[in-house]
Design an enzyme around this catalytic site. Structure first.
Site, PDB file in Angstrom:
ATOM      1  N   LYS A  20      -2.492  -8.847  -7.229  1.00 40.94           N
ATOM      2  CA  LYS A  20      -2.343  -8.021  -6.038  1.00 40.94           C
ATOM      3  C   LYS A  20      -1.837  -8.909  -4.897  1.00 40.94           C
ATOM      4  O   LYS A  20      -2.267 -10.061  -4.771  1.00 40.94           O
ATOM      5  CB  LYS A  20      -3.712  -7.409  -5.687  1.00 40.94           C
ATOM      6  CG  LYS A  20      -3.680  -6.403  -4.543  1.00 40.94           C
ATOM      7  CD  LYS A  20      -5.072  -5.785  -4.324  1.00 40.94           C
ATOM      8  CE  LYS A  20      -5.076  -4.732  -3.238  1.00 40.94           C
ATOM      9  NZ  LYS A  20      -6.422  -4.122  -3.075  1.00 40.94           N
ATOM     10  N   SER A  58      -6.385   0.878  -3.052  1.00 37.02           N
ATOM     11  CA  SER A  58      -5.227   0.149  -2.571  1.00 37.02           C
ATOM     12  C   SER A  58      -4.557  -0.723  -3.622  1.00 37.02           C
ATOM     13  O   SER A  58      -3.403  -1.109  -3.454  1.00 37.02           O
ATOM     14  CB  SER A  58      -5.644  -0.729  -1.386  1.00 37.02           C
ATOM     15  OG  SER A  58      -6.552  -1.731  -1.820  1.00 37.02           O
ATOM     16  N   SER A  78     -11.011   0.425  -4.308  1.00 39.08           N
ATOM     17  CA  SER A  78      -9.600   0.062  -4.477  1.00 39.08           C
ATOM     18  C   SER A  78      -9.214  -0.537  -5.825  1.00 39.08           C
ATOM     19  O   SER A  78      -8.032  -0.695  -6.112  1.00 39.08           O
ATOM     20  CB  SER A  78      -9.164  -0.890  -3.368  1.00 39.08           C
ATOM     21  OG  SER A  78      -8.992  -0.184  -2.162  1.00 39.08           O
TER      22      SER A  78
END
Ligand SMILES: [Mg+2]
Ligand SMILES: [Zn+2]
Lengths: 480, 488, 97
Positions: free
Chosen positions: B76, B151, B175
């Site tokens: 990420k 996210s 997330s």
């Protein structure tokens, strides 16, 4: 109207750690800009604080030094505001639960009187960086070397009543923290910085007036001047029926005035809340006791011991206990010569005078305490006179040897041989028959004055080396 | 090759069936060919990835391989990566190339993993759909008209689309779990403090936690073995000993007590989604687990509690983005105030600014007690609910989300309805518990996630339950049609 | 209950946050934030008397780091990614004191 000044001081003390409070960067003073700013100090994304054990240790040590409550559980908070020398946009400080609670300590005034000043709290926090406003056309340069340096903010109660007390407080605080070894106390390098909260009230009133906070007054002398100036400013406003605005002011040493910093303050709302990147600092009794055991004798204790043990007056005791090196020096001198009062006198007058003139400090003194003690011993055993001793001390200061070597080399040995002195006395008496007659005719009171003439003549002939006590005794015997 | 699990790739590399360069090349080619439909990566440095793969092959050849030597992993874009742009999905950090690695990245490097690329995400991890990314939304491989969740949407899409064998994510309020559920993969949010936060761009410090995202619980266990552990540079990192998370995967579920919070099965839960969850629970029951109805009475308060705490912490965590030392700086600031306020106006997107404003408000004078302090108190009540339940059960189970993935744009103009997406996941972060999501079926072709929640530091148990479930089901092995394209 | 937030308060908070909001945006920003605050306001009804606020989910306590210098000078690496530097200093528009 007569006004009473109410003063509270906030002192930011730089703790003498090797590394910063929340990062492993060095804290050395005077490095090239931003060479001591790590990713943590620069608030790079993802960086986190980890608390320095030594900073906690020093804070606790300070708390014990002023007999304060030590919080077994204290908390760091974020104080939020934007400023270019504050990289994270918040300062990690302590707000609701500081590590050191209420305490107090005694300050001593020049007239020998003493007062107790309360300490509200002392808390750990990190320092900000430095803004350099000169040199860059229309830009300010930011150096973050100082960002993250550990500070102990020491907040006093509004117990201080005038500039002299404020200075005495700062000196006592300086003495305490250097005794404890928790700060180098170097004001020129910013290790001790002072904010002054000051308000006026009619003499006799118990309510506090509106205060102004004067930021960053960074020498004893400036504290004194800033307080005098601010007193006058507030008194003028109040006399004319005006109101004091609560505000932050900056002391300008160049112009000797304080001026408002209102531009910076207006919109501030610090939004304190517990720093989520740090956890509560929990300390136990064992930890606190181990630090208590390591405490040195503190200035106040030393002062009373000097009074009791050596019979010194409070002022002398205060001067001599001001710093650990000076107190140690004095005690060595006193031990070596065996007479604490003469030792105290020599250290305060000759030694500190000489150091002052040389702009030097006790740590760099070229005459060791033992050497000075030996010199004083030579006065006490009548080898030399006090006057000669001062000459010998000058030579010792220049590194010409110890007391005995210099006395020997210069032939300064006091003449205590009865025969030799007797001969000189006889010479003087026979050469001054008129004065002898005058003396013999005089009454007791006048004789005391006249004898000085004969003593002076004998000393002159002996080139100052005759033992003055013996000279006096012989003259007294022969002039009857 | 791209259909192999992490475990199979590890074995294949050791047995020299293929090289790390071949594996890495295969994934890079798939990213090249397919990621235009997912937009799951923000940055891919092919040369660096292949070079790292080459080094891994040398180590494999010399017999000096570590746990993940040669395995390409996508990260990420919230993890700082030395020399590789770390944008956090924001214009603010579009030009930010950190000169340091996050601890998680360092751990993957020492384990021998190859950094495949940096994945798309909601800006500063604030979002549940990946639509707040400065780089445009990532898309759901099961249906590219749908959001992948957020996210960590890019990581979920990359794994689901077989563009990476596994990825990392972070989970502040769901997330990792929510995008895992939406994309039909397995994701684990460990106990708060289990994985170091150092070098992860902070969103909400007391909630943020990084974890693995992969096809299976077994692969997640492989990754967690590398990620977990104490970090002296993170004060909130735990010193509780880690375990070998692979060791107990196969343990029996006989006697396992699973709590079902009534609040997670009531109004608001999509009926078809609920049916998938019930079927999954029956499977666990069949393996010897007992299902126990129970209650988490403060569940209704998790959204308001979270939406005070997270924005409050974020509002000050994001104060460092001021245009002075790194990142975006507005053009020609006229003065300092202009530099700050315009840099932050232009550098942050709408949702980030909204949360900064809400958080600043909640902390400001006169409101602190009513908002932040109140939320911290209720947070304790929420945690206590869980602690009471764990006196009776070993694991709590329920849906990860109220329904399957929604269409792009469906909620992007309505923050509150977006916040409601996290209704089942937020409490886990508030209480600091480990939680995971695993594929549990499909509703109209859209994946559904089963959420498992455990006691603090019970990651091994959660992975064990998930693994046993995956031994009996094949939801986690399904591949979306969009990922079947390409010649590889 | 806390009253609905007014535009002036949003402006104040935006100033505290150093985020410029244009005149065109301010109305909608206020509306959205008012909705969020209305949603979180349900917490006010909960009795939290005697509940200790929880800042850390594990109720852990702070570890201490030994006082050792572990960081060396990396100014070049850090300033290579800075928007404006001169002579090793970060530059900002002139700060007036
Ligand atoms: Mg202060
Ligand atoms: Zn301070």
């Amino acid at each position: 109207m007569r006004w009473e000044t109410v003063i509270g001081l906030e002192v930011h003390l730089q703790l003498a750690t090797e590394s910063k409070i929340f990062s492993g960067s060095p804290t050395t003073f005077g490095a090239e800009p931003n060479t001591q700013a790590s990713a943590v100090d620069l608030a790079m994304p993802g960086m986190l604080p980890v608390l320095n054990e030594q900073a906690v240790h020093y804070a606790v040590k300070f708390g014990l030094g002023i007999g304060a409550q030590i919080s077994k559980r204290s908390i760091f908070d974020r104080k939020n505001y934007f400023y270019p020398d504050l990289p994270k946009g918040y300062q990690i400080s302590q707000f609701e639960a500081p590590i050191v609670g209420k305490g107090s300590f005694e300050i001593l005034m020049e007239d020998g009187s003493s007062r107790t000043i309360g300490i509200t709290r002392a808390h750990l926090e990190e320092d900000a960086g430095k803004s350099l406003h000169e040199d860059f056309n229309n830009h300010t340069g930011i150096d973050l070397n100082r960002a993250g340096t550990p500070l102990l903010e020491i907040v006093s109660e509004p117990d201080i009543r005038n500039a002299a007390e404020a200075v005495a407080y700062l000196k006592a605080l300086h003495s305490l923290v250097t005794y404890l070894g928790i700060s180098d106390g170097n004001m020129a390098e910013g290790s001790m910085r002072c904010d002054v909260n000051i308000s006026l009230r009619p003499l006799g009133s118990m309510t506090l007036g509106t205060r102004a906070e004067i930021k960053n007054v960074n020498s004893f002398r400036f504290v004194e001047k800033a307080i005098h100036h601010e007193f006058q400013r507030q008194a003028d406003i109040l006399e004319e029926g005006g109101k004091i605005t609560q505000e932050t002011r900056l002391y300008d040493a160049d112009r000797d005035e304080t001026r408002s910093m209102r531009s910076k303050e207006v919109a501030n709302d610090y939004r304190y809340f517990p720093e989520p990147d740090l956890l509560p600092i929990v300390i136990d009794d064992i930890y606190i006791e181990s630090i208590r055991e390591s405490l040195p004798e503190l200035p106040a204790d030393k002062r009373s011991r000097f009074t009791a043990q050596y019979g010194l007056g409070p002022y002398d005791a205060n001067v001599l206990s001001d710093s650990r090196p000076l107190a140690d020096y004095f005690e060595t001198v006193a031990g070596e010569c065996g007479d604490a009062k003469i030792a105290a006198n020599w250290v305060q007058v000759e030694l500190l005078g000489q150091l002052n003139r040389a702009g030097s400090t006790i740590e760099k003194c070229p005459v060791s305490a033992t050497a000075l003690g030996q010199l004083i011993s030579r006065i006490l055993d009548n080898t030399i006179s006090g006057k000669m001793a001062k000459q010998v001390f000058e030579s010792m200061w220049k590194g010409e040897g110890d007391a005995d070597e210099i006395i020997e080399a210069r032939g300064l040995l006091q003449v205590s041989d009865t025969g030799a002195i007797d001969a000189i006395v006889n010479d003087v008496l026979s050469a001054n028959a008129a004065q002898v007659q005058q003396y013999l005719d005089a009454d007791e009171a006048k004789r005391k004055k006249l004898i000085g003439f004969f003593v002076g003549q004998v000393m002159k002939l002996s080139k100052g080396q005759a033992n003055p006590q013996m000279v006096n005794e012989l003259l007294a015997k022969k002039l009857t | 090759m791209h259909t192999k699990s992490v475990a199979q790739l590890v074995t294949g590399l050791r047995e020299r069936q293929f090289s790390s360069v071949e594996v890495t090349r295969a994934y890079l080619d798939r990213i090249d060919a397919l990621d235009s439909q997912y937009n799951s990566f923000i940055t891919v440095d092919e040369a660096a990835a292949l070079a790292a793969a080459g080094v891994a092959d040398e180590r494999l050849a010399s017999g000096a391989a570590n746990a993940l030597t040669g395995i390409p992993i996508a990260h990420k874009d919230i993890f700082c990566t030395d020399g590789v742009r770390t944008s956090c999905g924001s214009r603010m950090l579009d030009n930010f190339v950190p000169p340091y690695d996050a601890t998680v990245i360092q751990r993957f490097k020492s384990a021998g993993a190859v950094l495949l690329g940096k994945t798309n995400m909601d800006e500063f991890a604030m979002g549940s759909s990946n639509e707040s990314s400065f780089y445009g939304p990532a898309r759901n491989p099961w249906n590219t008209d749908l959001v992948p969740g957020g996210s960590s949407g890019g990581s979920a899409a990359a794994v689901a689309g077989l563009l990476a064998p596994a990825a990392t994510g972070t989970d502040t309020g769901g997330s990792i779990r929510q995008p895992a559920a939406f994309c039909g993969i397995t994701g684990l949010k460990p106990t708060y403090g289990r994985v170091s936060r150092l070098g992860i761009v902070a969103f909400a410090s007391s909630l943020d936690q990084a974890g693995p995202m992969a096809h299976s619980a077994e692969d997640c266990a492989f990754l967690l073995n590398t990620m977990a552990g104490h970090d002296p540079l993170d004060s909130t990192s735990s010193t509780v000993a880690t375990e070998d998370y692979c060791a107990t995967l196969g343990d029996s579920l006989e006697g396992l007590r699973i709590g079902l919070p009534t609040e997670y099965f009531g109004e608001g839960l999509d009926v078809a989604t609920g049916e998938c969850i019930n079927d999954a629970l029956k499977e666990l029951e069949a393996q010897g687990a007992t299902l126990v109805e129970m209650s988490l009475p403060h569940s209704a308060l998790t959204i308001p509690t979270y939406y005070i705490i997270a924005p409050a912490e974020a509002s000050t965590n994001l104060a460092r983005f001021d245009g002075v030392r790194y990142g975006y700086r507005c053009e020609n600031p006229v003065d300092l105030h202009d530099l700050y306020s315009r840099t932050r106006q232009e550098g942050f997107g709408e949702e980030v600014k909204r949360r900064i404003l809400v958080g600043t408000y909640a902390l400001s004078a006169g409101y602190y007690d009513a908002y932040y302090k109140k939320a911290q108190q209720i947070r304790r009540l929420i945690k206590q609910d869980f602690m009471h339940c764990f006196e009776q059960v070993d694991v709590i189970a329920g849906p990860t989300t109220p329904g399957p993935a929604f269409a792009l744009g469906a909620k992007s103009n309505d923050p509150i309805s977006m916040y409601l997406e996290d209704v089942y996941t937020l409490a886990v972060n508030l209480a600091g518990l480990p939680g995971m999501s695993l594929p549990a079926g499909f509703v109209e072709g859209k994946p559904v996630g089963l959420q498992l929640i455990g006691r603090h530091f019970s990651e091994a148990r959660l992975l064990n339950v998930a693994h046993r479930f995956q031994q009996a089901t094949d939801w986690h092995l399904r591949t979306p049609d969009s990922a079947k394209g390409g010649t590889l | 209950m806390i009253m609905a937030i007014e535009q002036g308060e949003i402006e104040k908070v935006a100033e505290l946050s150093r985020i410029r909001i244009s005149d065109e945006e301010i109305g909608q920003v206020t509306e959205r934030i008012a909705e969020i605050l209305q949603m979180v306001d349900q917490l006010q009804a909960v009795d939290t008397h005697d509940v200790e606020p929880m800042a850390n989910p594990l109720d852990a306590t702070q570890r201490l780091r030994p006082d050792e210098v572990t960081q060396s000078n990396r100014r070049d690496a850090f300033q290579a990614i800075a928007p404006a530097v001169e002579n090793g200093l970060y530059l900002v528009p002139k700060v007036i004191e």
